[in-house]
Design an enzyme around this catalytic site. Structure first.
Site, PDB file in Angstrom:
ATOM      1  N   SER A 246      -2.354   1.396   7.968  1.00  0.00           N
ATOM      2  CA  SER A 246      -2.564   2.592   7.153  1.00  0.00           C
ATOM      3  C   SER A 246      -2.618   2.237   5.679  1.00  0.00           C
ATOM      4  O   SER A 246      -2.522   1.069   5.326  1.00  0.00           O
ATOM      5  CB  SER A 246      -1.508   3.660   7.449  1.00  0.00           C
ATOM      6  OG  SER A 246      -0.223   3.117   7.389  1.00  0.00           O
ATOM      7  N   CYS A 247      -2.808   3.252   4.870  1.00  0.00           N
ATOM      8  CA  CYS A 247      -3.044   3.210   3.417  1.00  0.00           C
ATOM      9  C   CYS A 247      -4.022   4.335   3.109  1.00  0.00           C
ATOM     10  O   CYS A 247      -4.836   4.682   3.962  1.00  0.00           O
ATOM     11  CB  CYS A 247      -3.716   1.909   2.926  1.00  0.00           C
ATOM     12  SG  CYS A 247      -2.578   0.565   2.509  1.00  0.00           S
ATOM     13  N   ASP A 248      -3.913   4.883   1.920  1.00  0.00           N
ATOM     14  CA  ASP A 248      -4.897   5.875   1.464  1.00  0.00           C
ATOM     15  C   ASP A 248      -5.193   5.638  -0.001  1.00  0.00           C
ATOM     16  O   ASP A 248      -4.283   5.363  -0.788  1.00  0.00           O
ATOM     17  CB  ASP A 248      -4.357   7.298   1.675  1.00  0.00           C
ATOM     18  CG  ASP A 248      -4.263   7.647   3.147  1.00  0.00           C
ATOM     19  OD1 ASP A 248      -5.291   8.049   3.708  1.00  0.00           O
ATOM     20  OD2 ASP A 248      -3.183   7.468   3.736  1.00  0.00           O
TER      21      ASP A 248
END
Ligand code: ZN
Length: 437
Positions: free
Chosen positions: A5-7
Site C-alpha cells: 500500500s501507499c497513496d
C-alpha cells in the site's frame, strides 16, 4: 502477507485555494519498519564517481541537489522527499504481469532519491526516472537480501506541473496530471499517456495482453491484478473523489485530512471518516494483533511558484491520524534527532516514539484516539500560523543575499517545533500508560 500500500496525491494550482501546487503522500510499510527523516546537502562529485545503490551501481551526477527524504532505515532510497528546487516525489507499489527477473535492478525508492538528487524540475525528474528505468530496470527481481521488490508508480511535482509515471520492469508510461488526482497500488495510466517507453506497446501486443490493440492502454496491459477491486483501487477512488469534490478549494488541511482518512472507499464521496475501527482507509493501521502494514510517515508539500515564500513540507511520523504535521524547510538544517531510528525500538527515536503512541492507542481505542487528536489540534493550529511567516521571512532573507540568516532562522524554528512535538508525544504516552494501568 504484508499488503502493498501507499497513496500519493497532487493538486495543481487551479485546484487549490491558494493557487499553489500541493503534493501529499502516505508511506505505508511493514508495521515495525522505522522510517527516519533526513537531509542531505548539495554535493559536487568527481568525474569518475559512482553511486552505489543496493544491487546496482551507476555513474554519479556532477552535482547532487540538497534534499530531505523519508528513508526506511535499511534502504538507501526514500519513500518520499523534496529537494532544493521544489521537486517532490512519492511512489506506489504496483504488481505487473512481468515475471520476477533474475538479474539485479534498482529499487523504486532508490529511483526517488536519484531523481531528487538530479532534477531541477518535475519534467527533469521524469527524464531521470524514465532514463533509469529504461537502463537499469526495476520491479520484481530475485535477491538474497530479503528485499521485497515490486514495480512502481510515481507522482513527481514542482510548483508548476506534475506527472504520473507508472512502470513495469524496464517499461514505463508518463501522464501529465491535470487539476487534482491520487494514485495508489493500482495502475491508472490508460490510453491517456503522454510518452511511453520504446517497445512497451510491442511487448504488450506480442504477449497478447489486454489493451494492446490500437493506442496502448498501459494500465490494462501491464496490470496483474484487477484494476477495479481491492484496497488500492478503493483508496485511489476515495482520493480522487475527495479532490474532485473540492476542486479550486484544496488546501494543506484537505490533504492532511485525506491522509488521515479511514473511509473504506465503498462510498468514495462520504465526508472524512475520522474515528474508525481502522478496517480501511488511506490511513493504514496494523491488524489488531499488531501485524500487517501501517502508514509509517506522511508528507504534505505546499510548493510556491511566485517566489513569495519557500516551499513548506509538512511531515508526520507513523499514523497521520494520531500525529502532528511539522513544517520542514529544505533551506534549514533538519533536527538531527529526526534521523535517529533503526531496526529495533529506541527511546531516542522520534519515529519509534510515534510507533509506541499508535500501539498504545490501538490496544485501548475507546476515545483515546480522539484525546490524542485533541492534544495535537492547538499545536497544529499554531504551526499553521507560524509556518507561512517563516516561509516568507526565509525567502526574503535568501533573496537579500542573507542565506545564512535564513538557514539559522529555519533551523531554530524546526528544532523548536520538533522539541514541542516530542514533549507532547511523551506526555501523551505517559497519559496512555496511566490509562492502561
Ligand atoms: Zn489512522
Amino acid at each position: 502477507m504484508i499488503p502493498r500500500s501507499c497513496d500519493t496525491m497532487v493538486a495543481l494550482a487551479d485546484a487549490t485555494s491558494t493557487g499553489d501546487v500541493i503534493f501529499a503522500k502516505n508511506s505505508d510499510r511493514p508495521v515495525d519498519e522505522c522510517q527516519p527523516l533526513e537531509l542531505h546537502a548539495r554535493q559536487t562529485h568527481e568525474d569518475d564517481a559512482v553511486t552505489q545503490c543496493q544491487f546496482v551501481s551507476l555513474p554519479e551526477a556532477p552535482v547532487t541537489y540538497r534534499h530531505i527524504g523519508s528513508r526506511p532505515y535499511w534502504c538507501w532510497g526514500y519513500e518520499h522527499g523534496a529537494n532544493e528546487h521544489q521537486v517532490v516525489i512519492g511512489n506506489e507499489g504496483l504488481a505487473s504481469r512481468l515475471p520476477e527477473a533474475s538479474e539485479p535492478k534498482l529499487i523504486g525508492m532508490e529511483i526517488i532519491r536519484l531523481a531528487l538528487e538530479r532534477s531541477r524540475t518535475a519534467s527533469e525528474a521524469v527524464d531521470v526516472i524514465t532514463g533509469l528505468v529504461t537502463e537499469y530496470g526495476q520491479g520484481k527481481f530475485a535477491n538474497d537480501a530479503g528485499v521485497r521488490t515490486y514495480d512502481n508508480g510515481y507522482i513527481v511535482a514542482d510548483p508548476r506541473e506534475a506527472f504520473v509515471i507508472e512502470t513495469g520492469g524496464h517499461h514505463w508510461g508518463v501522464k501529465r496530471a491535470e487539476r487534482a488526482l491520487g494514485i495508489s497500488n493500482v495502475y491508472s495510466i490508460e490510453t491517456d499517456w503522454e510518452t511511453l517507453s520504446r517497445g512497451a506497446a510491442k511487448h504488450a501486443r506480442e504477449h497478447g495482453w489486454p489493451g494492446a490493440r490500437g493506442r496502448l492502454n498501459f494500465a490494462d496491459a501491464f496490470t496483474k491484478d484487477s484494476r477495479d477491486e481491492g484496497s488500492g483501487a478503493m483508496r485511489r477512488r476515495r482520493a480522487c473523489a475527495v479532490l474532485d469534490a473540492r476542486l479550486g478549494d484544496v488546501n494543506a488541511r484537505t490533504m492532511m485530512s485525506l491522509l488521515a482518512d479511514h473511509g473504506d472507499g465503498k462510498d468514495p464521496d462520504e465526508p472524512f471518516v475520522v474515528d474508525a475501527d481502522y478496517g480501511g482507509g488511506i490511513c493504514i493501521h496494523p491488524n489488531p494483533d499488531g501485524t500487517g502494514g501501517s502508514t509509517a510517515a506522511s508528507i504534505v508539500s505546499e510548493l510556491c511558484a511566485d517566489g513569495s515564500r519557500l516551499a513548506v513540507h509538512w511531515c508526520a511520523l507513523y499514523s497521520p491520524c494520531l500525529a502532528l504535521f511539522v513544517p520542514m524547510f529544505v533551506e534549514g538544517e533538519l533536527p538531527d534527532v529526526l534521523a535517529i531510528g533503526g531496526e529495533t525500538s529506541s527511546e531516542d527515536s522520534p519515529w519509534w516514539t510515534f510507533h509506541r503512541l499508535a500501539a498504545a492507542v490501538r490496544v485501548a481505542p475507546d476515545g483515546r484516539a480522539a484525546a490524542v487528536r485533541e492534544a495535537w489540534a492547538p499545536v497544529q493550529d499554531a504551526l499553521f500560523v507560524s509556518a507561512y511567516e517563516m516561509a516568507r521571512e526565509g525567502r526574503r532573507s535568501i533573496d537579500d543575499g542573507r542565506g545564512d540568516d535564513a538557514n539559522a532562522l529555519l533551523t531554530r524554528y524546526m528544532a523548536e517545533n520538533t522539541a514541542t512535538m516530542l514533549r507532547v508525544a511523551t506526555d501523551l504516552l505517559d497519559w496512555l500508560d496511566r490509562q492502561a494501568a
